[in-house]
Motif scaffolding. Structure first.
Motif, PDB file in Angstrom:
ATOM      1  N   GLY A  51       0.838  -1.192   0.000  1.00  0.00           N
ATOM      2  CA  GLY A  51       0.000   0.000   0.000  1.00  0.00           C
ATOM      3  C   GLY A  51       0.873   1.242   0.000  1.00  0.00           C
ATOM      4  O   GLY A  51       2.094   1.160  -0.137  1.00  0.00           O
ATOM      5  N   PRO A  52       0.286   2.428   0.170  1.00  0.00           N
ATOM      6  CA  PRO A  52       1.081   3.660   0.189  1.00  0.00           C
ATOM      7  C   PRO A  52       2.038   3.673   1.384  1.00  0.00           C
ATOM      8  O   PRO A  52       1.638   3.422   2.513  1.00  0.00           O
ATOM      9  CB  PRO A  52       0.044   4.765   0.321  1.00  0.00           C
ATOM     10  CG  PRO A  52      -1.259   4.143  -0.034  1.00  0.00           C
ATOM     11  CD  PRO A  52      -1.146   2.696   0.277  1.00  0.00           C
ATOM     12  N   VAL A  53       3.311   3.956   1.096  1.00  0.00           N
ATOM     13  CA  VAL A  53       4.346   3.994   2.127  1.00  0.00           C
ATOM     14  C   VAL A  53       4.991   5.369   2.105  1.00  0.00           C
ATOM     15  O   VAL A  53       5.339   5.892   1.049  1.00  0.00           O
ATOM     16  CB  VAL A  53       5.409   2.899   1.885  1.00  0.00           C
ATOM     17  CG1 VAL A  53       6.585   3.064   2.824  1.00  0.00           C
ATOM     18  CG2 VAL A  53       4.796   1.525   2.043  1.00  0.00           C
ATOM     19  N   VAL A  54       5.143   5.964   3.298  1.00  0.00           N
ATOM     20  CA  VAL A  54       5.789   7.262   3.422  1.00  0.00           C
ATOM     21  C   VAL A  54       7.231   7.059   3.876  1.00  0.00           C
ATOM     22  O   VAL A  54       7.517   6.231   4.743  1.00  0.00           O
ATOM     23  CB  VAL A  54       5.020   8.196   4.390  1.00  0.00           C
ATOM     24  CG1 VAL A  54       4.988   7.631   5.796  1.00  0.00           C
ATOM     25  CG2 VAL A  54       5.606   9.588   4.401  1.00  0.00           C
ATOM     26  N   VAL A  55       8.140   7.799   3.229  1.00  0.00           N
ATOM     27  CA  VAL A  55       9.556   7.781   3.584  1.00  0.00           C
ATOM     28  C   VAL A  55       9.952   9.227   3.841  1.00  0.00           C
ATOM     29  O   VAL A  55       9.805  10.083   2.968  1.00  0.00           O
ATOM     30  CB  VAL A  55      10.427   7.193   2.453  1.00  0.00           C
ATOM     31  CG1 VAL A  55      11.902   7.237   2.823  1.00  0.00           C
ATOM     32  CG2 VAL A  55       9.996   5.781   2.118  1.00  0.00           C
ATOM     33  N   SER A  56      10.438   9.490   5.055  1.00  0.00           N
ATOM     34  CA  SER A  56      10.866  10.850   5.377  1.00  0.00           C
ATOM     35  C   SER A  56      12.276  10.828   5.936  1.00  0.00           C
ATOM     36  O   SER A  56      12.678   9.875   6.612  1.00  0.00           O
ATOM     37  CB  SER A  56       9.908  11.498   6.381  1.00  0.00           C
ATOM     38  OG  SER A  56       9.972  10.838   7.626  1.00  0.00           O
ATOM     39  N   ALA A  57      13.021  11.867   5.630  1.00  0.00           N
ATOM     40  CA  ALA A  57      14.353  12.027   6.210  1.00  0.00           C
ATOM     41  C   ALA A  57      14.163  12.407   7.665  1.00  0.00           C
ATOM     42  O   ALA A  57      13.326  13.243   7.987  1.00  0.00           O
ATOM     43  CB  ALA A  57      15.123  13.109   5.458  1.00  0.00           C
ATOM     44  N   SER A  58      14.932  11.780   8.549  1.00  0.00           N
ATOM     45  CA  SER A  58      14.692  12.029   9.969  1.00  0.00           C
ATOM     46  C   SER A  58      15.658  13.018  10.585  1.00  0.00           C
ATOM     47  O   SER A  58      15.613  13.252  11.779  1.00  0.00           O
ATOM     48  CB  SER A  58      14.733  10.719  10.752  1.00  0.00           C
ATOM     49  OG  SER A  58      16.012  10.161  10.672  1.00  0.00           O
ATOM     50  N   GLY A  59      16.533  13.600   9.795  1.00  0.00           N
ATOM     51  CA  GLY A  59      17.453  14.562  10.388  1.00  0.00           C
ATOM     52  C   GLY A  59      18.035  15.476   9.352  1.00  0.00           C
ATOM     53  O   GLY A  59      17.943  15.225   8.157  1.00  0.00           O
ATOM     54  N   PRO A  60      18.633  16.560   9.801  1.00  0.00           N
ATOM     55  CA  PRO A  60      19.246  17.478   8.852  1.00  0.00           C
ATOM     56  C   PRO A  60      20.473  16.833   8.220  1.00  0.00           C
ATOM     57  O   PRO A  60      21.115  15.983   8.821  1.00  0.00           O
ATOM     58  CB  PRO A  60      19.634  18.678   9.716  1.00  0.00           C
ATOM     59  CG  PRO A  60      19.795  18.117  11.076  1.00  0.00           C
ATOM     60  CD  PRO A  60      18.823  16.983  11.179  1.00  0.00           C
TER      61      PRO A  60
END
Length: 126
Positions: A51-60
């Protein structure tokens, strides 16, 4: 996957495996990209087998061609990614952690779901 019966750690593990299946050119397969006011990509949503999966960067992290990649003493990356299915149980927090070179951010799981449902391709944060 039945989200209501799958523990969050197992759900995230399956989401990570599904994103890895997309291969190294996964950015081309994003259905939604989230950008900060400086046009850094903060997160993306991919259509996967889970299904839809979100990927986010977790730090600068550095974004320029001369910036060094942050690596820990044992070779692990200091800038890791948060990977989860876009759908979650009603008992979980709506907030998704994210970040870019501008600093830490939080994203709303509900707003990302609405953007995917309305076929929005880019969400610009303010």
């Amino acid at each position: 996957m039945n989200i209501a019966e799958t523990p969050p750690t197992e759900r995230r593990r399956k989401a990570l495996a599904a994103v890895k299946e997309l291969g190294p050119q996964r950015t081309e397969q994003a259905v939604l990209k989230v950008r900060c006011p400086a046009s850094h990509t903060v997160a993306a949503v991919y259509k996967t087998t889970e299904g839809p999966v979100v990927v986010s960067a977790s730090g600068p992290g550095g974004r320029g061609s001369r910036d060094r990649e942050a690596t820990g003493h044992h070779g692990d990356k200091l800038d890791s990614e948060f990977v989860d299915t876009l759908e979650a149980t009603q008992f979980e927090d709506d907030v998704i952690p994210a970040g870019c070179a501008c600093g830490p951010r939080t994203l709303s799981r509900k707003k990302l779901q609405d953007a995917v449902a309305s076929h929005t391709h880019v969400v610009n944060l303010t």
